[in-house]
Design an enzyme around this catalytic site. Structure first.
Site, PDB file in Angstrom:
ATOM      1  N   SER A 138     -47.852 -15.188   5.517  1.00 24.79           N
ATOM      2  CA  SER A 138     -47.884 -16.662   5.280  1.00 24.79           C
ATOM      3  C   SER A 138     -46.587 -17.087   4.689  1.00 24.79           C
ATOM      4  O   SER A 138     -45.951 -16.251   3.850  1.00 24.79           O
ATOM      5  CB  SER A 138     -49.141 -17.207   4.200  1.00 24.79           C
ATOM      6  OG  SER A 138     -49.198 -18.597   3.896  1.00 24.79           O
ATOM      7  N   TYR A 152     -53.465 -16.705  -4.248  1.00 25.03           N
ATOM      8  CA  TYR A 152     -53.271 -16.473  -2.842  1.00 25.03           C
ATOM      9  C   TYR A 152     -52.102 -16.021  -2.596  1.00 25.03           C
ATOM     10  O   TYR A 152     -52.021 -15.006  -1.918  1.00 25.03           O
ATOM     11  CB  TYR A 152     -53.798 -17.678  -1.896  1.00 25.03           C
ATOM     12  CG  TYR A 152     -53.670 -17.601  -0.446  1.00 25.03           C
ATOM     13  CD1 TYR A 152     -54.432 -16.896   0.432  1.00 25.03           C
ATOM     14  CD2 TYR A 152     -52.590 -18.206   0.096  1.00 25.03           C
ATOM     15  CE1 TYR A 152     -54.320 -16.819   1.779  1.00 25.03           C
ATOM     16  CE2 TYR A 152     -52.296 -18.393   1.504  1.00 25.03           C
ATOM     17  CZ  TYR A 152     -53.102 -17.490   2.192  1.00 25.03           C
ATOM     18  OH  TYR A 152     -52.969 -17.365   3.895  1.00 25.03           O
TER      19      TYR A 152
HETATM   20  N1  LIG Z   1     -54.231 -21.431   8.652  1.00 26.12           N
HETATM   21  C1  LIG Z   1     -53.313 -21.468   7.884  1.00 26.12           C
HETATM   22  O1  LIG Z   1     -52.616 -22.373   7.591  1.00 26.12           O
HETATM   23  C2  LIG Z   1     -52.747 -19.928   7.806  1.00 26.12           C
HETATM   24  C3  LIG Z   1     -51.370 -20.010   7.024  1.00 26.12           C
HETATM   25  C4  LIG Z   1     -50.616 -18.940   6.793  1.00 26.12           C
HETATM   26  C5  LIG Z   1     -51.327 -17.935   6.862  1.00 26.12           C
HETATM   27  N2  LIG Z   1     -52.515 -17.773   7.637  1.00 26.12           N
HETATM   28  C6  LIG Z   1     -53.271 -16.389   7.615  1.00 26.12           C
HETATM   29  O2  LIG Z   1     -53.581 -16.118   8.824  1.00 26.12           O
HETATM   30  C7  LIG Z   1     -54.820 -15.353   8.826  1.00 26.12           C
HETATM   31  C8  LIG Z   1     -55.758 -16.172   9.688  1.00 26.12           C
HETATM   32  O3  LIG Z   1     -56.060 -17.307   9.343  1.00 26.12           O
HETATM   33  P1  LIG Z   1     -57.022 -18.470  10.015  1.00 26.12           P
HETATM   34  O4  LIG Z   1     -56.257 -19.717   9.649  1.00 26.12           O
HETATM   35  O5  LIG Z   1     -57.244 -18.101  11.342  1.00 26.12           O
HETATM   36  O6  LIG Z   1     -58.188 -18.537   9.058  1.00 26.12           O
HETATM   37  P2  LIG Z   1     -59.704 -18.707   8.995  1.00 26.12           P
HETATM   38  O7  LIG Z   1     -60.062 -19.826  10.297  1.00 26.12           O
HETATM   39  O8  LIG Z   1     -60.394 -19.043   7.940  1.00 26.12           O
HETATM   40  O9  LIG Z   1     -60.257 -17.342   9.836  1.00 26.12           O
HETATM   41  C9  LIG Z   1     -60.199 -16.352   9.302  1.00 26.12           C
HETATM   42  C10 LIG Z   1     -60.592 -14.932   9.936  1.00 26.12           C
HETATM   43  O10 LIG Z   1     -60.633 -13.895   9.070  1.00 26.12           O
HETATM   44  C11 LIG Z   1     -61.986 -13.328   9.190  1.00 26.12           C
HETATM   45  N3  LIG Z   1     -62.215 -12.454   8.044  1.00 26.12           N
HETATM   46  C12 LIG Z   1     -62.449 -13.059   6.852  1.00 26.12           C
HETATM   47  N4  LIG Z   1     -62.729 -11.930   5.977  1.00 26.12           N
HETATM   48  C13 LIG Z   1     -63.072 -10.995   6.529  1.00 26.12           C
HETATM   49  C14 LIG Z   1     -63.514  -9.908   6.372  1.00 26.12           C
HETATM   50  N5  LIG Z   1     -63.976  -9.479   5.090  1.00 26.12           N
HETATM   51  N6  LIG Z   1     -63.881  -8.988   7.254  1.00 26.12           N
HETATM   52  C15 LIG Z   1     -63.401  -9.389   8.670  1.00 26.12           C
HETATM   53  N7  LIG Z   1     -62.967 -10.579   8.944  1.00 26.12           N
HETATM   54  C16 LIG Z   1     -62.767 -11.437   7.868  1.00 26.12           C
HETATM   55  C17 LIG Z   1     -62.795 -14.559   9.422  1.00 26.12           C
HETATM   56  O11 LIG Z   1     -64.159 -13.917   9.886  1.00 26.12           O
HETATM   57  P3  LIG Z   1     -65.437 -14.898   9.964  1.00 26.12           P
HETATM   58  O12 LIG Z   1     -65.157 -15.650  11.044  1.00 26.12           O
HETATM   59  O13 LIG Z   1     -66.605 -13.868  10.098  1.00 26.12           O
HETATM   60  O14 LIG Z   1     -65.359 -15.534   8.732  1.00 26.12           O
HETATM   61  C18 LIG Z   1     -62.190 -15.191  10.357  1.00 26.12           C
HETATM   62  O15 LIG Z   1     -62.201 -14.749  11.761  1.00 26.12           O
HETATM   63  C19 LIG Z   1     -55.143 -14.986   7.549  1.00 26.12           C
HETATM   64  O16 LIG Z   1     -54.694 -13.916   7.255  1.00 26.12           O
HETATM   65  C20 LIG Z   1     -54.459 -16.317   6.662  1.00 26.12           C
HETATM   66  O17 LIG Z   1     -54.307 -15.937   5.474  1.00 26.12           O
HETATM   67  C21 LIG Z   1     -53.133 -18.941   7.720  1.00 26.12           C
END
Ligand SMILES: NC(=O)c1ccc[n+]([C@@H]2O[C@H](COP(=O)([O-])OP(=O)(O)OC[C@H]3O[C@@H](n4cnc5c(N)ncnc54)[C@H](OP(=O)(O)O)[C@@H]3O)[C@@H](O)[C@H]2O)c1
Length: 236
Positions: A138, A152
């Protein structure tokens, strides 16, 4: 064609990455915890590729899940050459508001689980001579933007360091690792903490394009970090 493990691909960035890589003809093994799976076969553009899709129960909090997943994917596809460690959680509390369990949970999912995945697949990644590890870190792994993002950010700085550490550990084996560092991406995670309209956030499909590019580059074009932002900041 690669054989890719993508964690947390039920929704958000992971689902976009899995769909993109599947549509490009890669073998894709998706690790996701219970609940409803995306209707991959219902998407006409992906239907021709669903036989290359492998779904595995994977909970990043389970210490044995990575070894199990790697074993199952290897059984299905014969080998593994790419890991996309995407599953992540954010608990939007400052380092003062957060309790030990909050911080521990984020370290477990955002840092320990990707490390275990890379470790479990290490021999496979090395064997092919062109292993790739993408860590969804991130911009919070590059700077602390606000108090609420503080705890975070602790874990995402560690996730960025993890990608660098894997790159060092694997370079002579042909393994390349990249920390992908986005700002706000239009998924449940960002929409839960920001008032910014989703159309002004990075589209998860654009991150999928970036990951697709990163895993296609040769060993001689190693990308240690890839920062991407939807807004202007001093350095990103
Ligand atoms: N969105 C942003 O602005 C952003 C920015 C920078 C970095 N990121 C990073 O990008 C990655 C994806 O984020 P996203 O935005 O797609 O978030 P999201 O929409 O909240 O999705 C998170 C995903 O991670 C899975 N997950 C969470 N805990 C888990 C566990 N214990 N075991 C297996 N799966 C788990 C969730 O599974 P479930 O569907 O089962 O809950 C979901 O599929 C993350 O690492 C996040 O920190 C996101």
């Amino acid at each position: 064609m690669r054989t890719v493990l993508v964690s947390g691909a039920r929704r958000g960035i992971g689902a976009a990455i899995a769909a993109r890589l599947l549509g490009e003809g890669h073998n894709v093994s998706i690790g996701l915890r219970g609940g409803e799976h995306p209707d991959w076969a219902g998407d006409a553009s992906l239907r021709p590729y669903v036989e290359r899709l492998h779904l595995v129960d994977y909970d990043a909090l389970d210490r044995n899940a990575a070894t199990r997943w790697v074993g199952e994917a290897r059984e299905r596809f014969g080998s593994i050459d790419t890991i996309v460690a995407n599953a992540g959680i954010m608990i939007a509390r400052s380092v003062i508001e957060a309790n030990d369990d909050d911080v521990q949970a984020m370290f477990d999912v955002n840092v320990q689980a990707p490390r275990r995945l890379a470790k479990a697949a290490w021999d496979q990644l090395a064997e092919c001579g062109q292993g790739r590890v993408i860590i969804l870190s991130s911009l919070s792994g590059k700077r602390v933007k606000s108090a609420k993002a503080g705890s975070y950010a602790l874990t995402k700085f560690a996730a960025t360091a993890l990608a660098h550490a894997i790159r060092h550990a694997g370079f002579d084996l042909g393994i390349r690792a990249t920390a992908v560092c986005p700002g706000f991406v239009a998924t449940d995670m960002a929409l839960g903490v920001s008032d910014r309209p989703p159309e002004l956030m990075t589209d998860p499909r654009d991150l999928a394009r970036i990951v697709s590019l990163l895993i296609s580059l040769p060993n001689e074009a190693s990308v240690a970090e890839f920062a991407v932002n939807c807004q202007i900041e001093e350095s990103f």
